[in-house]
Scaffold this active site. Structure first.
Site, PDB file in Angstrom:
ATOM      1  N   GLU A  36      -6.441   4.594   8.167  1.00 29.31           N
ATOM      2  CA  GLU A  36      -6.266   6.030   7.870  1.00 29.31           C
ATOM      3  C   GLU A  36      -7.558   6.610   7.290  1.00 29.31           C
ATOM      4  O   GLU A  36      -7.891   7.768   7.540  1.00 29.31           O
ATOM      5  CB  GLU A  36      -5.081   6.217   6.908  1.00 29.31           C
ATOM      6  CG  GLU A  36      -3.763   6.032   7.648  1.00 29.31           C
ATOM      7  CD  GLU A  36      -2.608   5.539   6.797  1.00 29.31           C
ATOM      8  OE1 GLU A  36      -2.681   5.615   5.568  1.00 29.31           O
ATOM      9  OE2 GLU A  36      -1.625   5.061   7.399  1.00 29.31           O
TER      10      GLU A  36
ATOM     11  N   LYS B  21       0.120   4.337  -0.322  1.00 26.90           N
ATOM     12  CA  LYS B  21      -0.505   5.540   0.259  1.00 26.90           C
ATOM     13  C   LYS B  21      -0.283   6.733  -0.676  1.00 26.90           C
ATOM     14  O   LYS B  21      -0.274   6.567  -1.890  1.00 26.90           O
ATOM     15  CB  LYS B  21       0.036   5.786   1.668  1.00 26.90           C
ATOM     16  CG  LYS B  21      -0.017   4.524   2.530  1.00 26.90           C
ATOM     17  CD  LYS B  21       0.233   4.786   3.971  1.00 26.90           C
ATOM     18  CE  LYS B  21       0.254   3.462   4.724  1.00 26.90           C
ATOM     19  NZ  LYS B  21       0.311   3.609   6.154  1.00 26.90           N
TER      20      LYS B  21
ATOM     21  N   GLY C  71       2.732   2.032  10.663  1.00 27.06           N
ATOM     22  CA  GLY C  71       3.664   3.138  10.475  1.00 27.06           C
ATOM     23  C   GLY C  71       4.412   3.535  11.729  1.00 27.06           C
ATOM     24  O   GLY C  71       5.044   4.580  11.775  1.00 27.06           O
TER      25      GLY C  71
ATOM     26  N   HIS D  49      -9.254   1.083   5.302  1.00 25.50           N
ATOM     27  CA  HIS D  49      -7.944   1.257   5.947  1.00 25.50           C
ATOM     28  C   HIS D  49      -8.107   2.190   7.146  1.00 25.50           C
ATOM     29  O   HIS D  49      -8.916   3.107   7.116  1.00 25.50           O
ATOM     30  CB  HIS D  49      -6.956   1.845   4.933  1.00 25.50           C
ATOM     31  CG  HIS D  49      -5.543   1.840   5.438  1.00 25.50           C
ATOM     32  ND1 HIS D  49      -5.073   2.790   6.307  1.00 25.50           N
ATOM     33  CD2 HIS D  49      -4.524   0.977   5.211  1.00 25.50           C
ATOM     34  CE1 HIS D  49      -3.800   2.515   6.590  1.00 25.50           C
ATOM     35  NE2 HIS D  49      -3.451   1.419   5.942  1.00 25.50           N
TER      36      HIS D  49
ATOM     37  N   GLU E 271      -5.115  -5.136  10.774  1.00 22.77           N
ATOM     38  CA  GLU E 271      -4.079  -4.122  10.950  1.00 22.77           C
ATOM     39  C   GLU E 271      -4.306  -3.380  12.266  1.00 22.77           C
ATOM     40  O   GLU E 271      -5.097  -2.430  12.314  1.00 22.77           O
ATOM     41  CB  GLU E 271      -4.127  -3.114   9.801  1.00 22.77           C
ATOM     42  CG  GLU E 271      -3.910  -3.724   8.436  1.00 22.77           C
ATOM     43  CD  GLU E 271      -3.332  -2.702   7.466  1.00 22.77           C
ATOM     44  OE1 GLU E 271      -2.249  -2.953   6.948  1.00 22.77           O
ATOM     45  OE2 GLU E 271      -3.956  -1.652   7.269  1.00 22.77           O
TER      46      GLU E 271
ATOM     47  N   SER F  91       3.685  -2.430  10.266  1.00 23.60           N
ATOM     48  CA  SER F  91       5.148  -2.444  10.376  1.00 23.60           C
ATOM     49  C   SER F  91       5.759  -3.798  10.011  1.00 23.60           C
ATOM     50  O   SER F  91       6.694  -4.260  10.675  1.00 23.60           O
ATOM     51  CB  SER F  91       5.589  -1.993  11.782  1.00 23.60           C
ATOM     52  OG  SER F  91       5.142  -0.666  12.016  1.00 23.60           O
TER      53      SER F  91
ATOM     54  N   ASN G   6       0.872  -1.181   0.000  1.00 24.21           N
ATOM     55  CA  ASN G   6       0.000   0.000   0.000  1.00 24.21           C
ATOM     56  C   ASN G   6       0.907   1.229   0.000  1.00 24.21           C
ATOM     57  O   ASN G   6       1.503   1.560   1.015  1.00 24.21           O
ATOM     58  CB  ASN G   6      -0.891  -0.041   1.259  1.00 24.21           C
ATOM     59  CG  ASN G   6      -1.679   1.234   1.436  1.00 24.21           C
ATOM     60  OD1 ASN G   6      -1.815   2.039   0.513  1.00 24.21           O
ATOM     61  ND2 ASN G   6      -2.206   1.438   2.636  1.00 24.21           N
TER      62      ASN G   6
HETATM   63  C1  PEP Z   1      -0.578   0.057   6.114  1.00 24.97           C
HETATM   64  O1  PEP Z   1      -0.658   1.256   5.969  1.00 24.97           O
HETATM   65  O2  PEP Z   1      -1.459  -0.700   5.667  1.00 24.97           O
HETATM   66  C2  PEP Z   1       0.572  -0.445   6.836  1.00 24.97           C
HETATM   67  C3  PEP Z   1       0.524  -1.657   7.299  1.00 24.97           C
HETATM   68  O3  PEP Z   1       1.642   0.415   7.006  1.00 24.97           O
HETATM   69  P1  PEP Z   1       3.082   0.054   7.635  1.00 24.97           P
HETATM   70  O4  PEP Z   1       3.541  -1.242   7.012  1.00 24.97           O
HETATM   71  O5  PEP Z   1       3.969   1.208   7.256  1.00 24.97           O
HETATM   72  O6  PEP Z   1       2.889  -0.086   9.102  1.00 24.97           O
END
Ligand code: PEP
Length: 254
Positions: free
Chosen positions: A98, A12, A174, A96, A168, A213, A10
């Site tokens: 966000e 973003k 992040g 997601h 998630e 992460s 992803n």
């Molecule tokens: C995401 O935004 O779906 C995500 C898992 O980000 P990150 O791997 O940077 O934590």
């Protein structure tokens, strides 16, 4: 039932068109020999079609990061699932964290998007996950259960093959903090049980990705868990070497 792992990057709101094309050209070269893992990237909407063209005849699919629930109309600034399909997408990520926290998406709004993506004939990657306060307050299952109920209510049994869930935990996205494999597996097993309640045996074929992460050095331990069927990767998907290493750490479930 064997589940082929699904690893999706992803991106973003990152990367120009030329940067996007350079990244997928590297990925195409590095991942050409991978046969036992499904791979995808979710570029910004403006790069999706050129990226899909560059990935034609490759083993890497393209996903939208979000969509509107209506197909067409007076919805300035929005992109529908069917237009993502028209541009070359295989699926769309919906819900997601966000989108939920920064743009006010509700469980009901996510369910509308799930329906729209399924109606467009695309795969849905539907995201769920608890905040840090919810985890600390012992509310992880309650939060994930509410999110899952809304998603499951939007999927007909005949559409289950197009459903992917991404667990998630918000506190891991992040932040560099990853759920331990045991913490992640516990929630994945809970999600699998909800899928079984709704879809019976077909639930065994639904992929449940972990996101939060994921990096080359923790990917294998996470994806070795029995109900972790791949990864949704943010930051580490922006570098070809890191994303390729994560893809190669995935192994098919037998
Ligand atoms: C995401 O935004 O779906 C995500 C898992 O980000 P990150 O791997 O940077 O934590």
């Amino acid at each position: 039932m064997a589940r082929i792992p699904l690893v999706v990057g992803n991106w973003k709101l990152q990367k120009t068109l030329s940067e996007s094309l350079a990244l997928v050209t590297d990925l195409k070269n590095q991942l050409a020999s991978v046969r036992d893992v499904e791979i995808g990237v979710a570029p910004v909407a403006t790069a999706l079609h050129p990226v899909a063209r560059r990935l034609e005849d490759s083993n890497i699919a393209v996903y939208g990061q979000n969509c509107h629930h209506e197909e067409r109309g007076a919805f300035t600034g929005e992109v529908s699932a069917s237009l993502f399909a028209d541009a070359g997408a295989t699926g769309v990520i919906v819900g997601h964290s966000e989108r939920r926290t920064l743009f006010g998406e509700t469980d009901e709004g996510v369910a509308r998007k799930v329906r729209a993506v399924m109606a467009a004939g695309l795969r849905v990657i539907a995201c769920v996950g608890e905040s840090e306060a919810e985890r600390d307050g012992g509310q992880t299952e309650a939060r994930v259960s509410a999110q899952m109920k809304a998603i499951l209510g939007a999927v007909e049994p005949a559409q289950v093959v197009s459903l992917v869930i991404a667990y998630e935990p918000v506190w891991a996205i992040g932040t560099g903090r990853t759920a331990t494999p045991a913490q992640a597996q516990e929630v994945h097993a809970f999600i699998r049980a909800m899928l079984r309640d709704r879809f019976a045996a077909a639930a065994e074929g639904v992929r449940i990705q972990y996101g939060g992460s994921v990096k080359p050095d923790n990917a294998a331990d996470l994806m070795r868990q029995p109900d972790i069927d791949g990864a949704l990767v943010g930051g580490a998907s922006l570098k070809a070497d890191d994303f390729s290493a994560i893809v190669k750490a995935a192994r098919p479930r037998t």
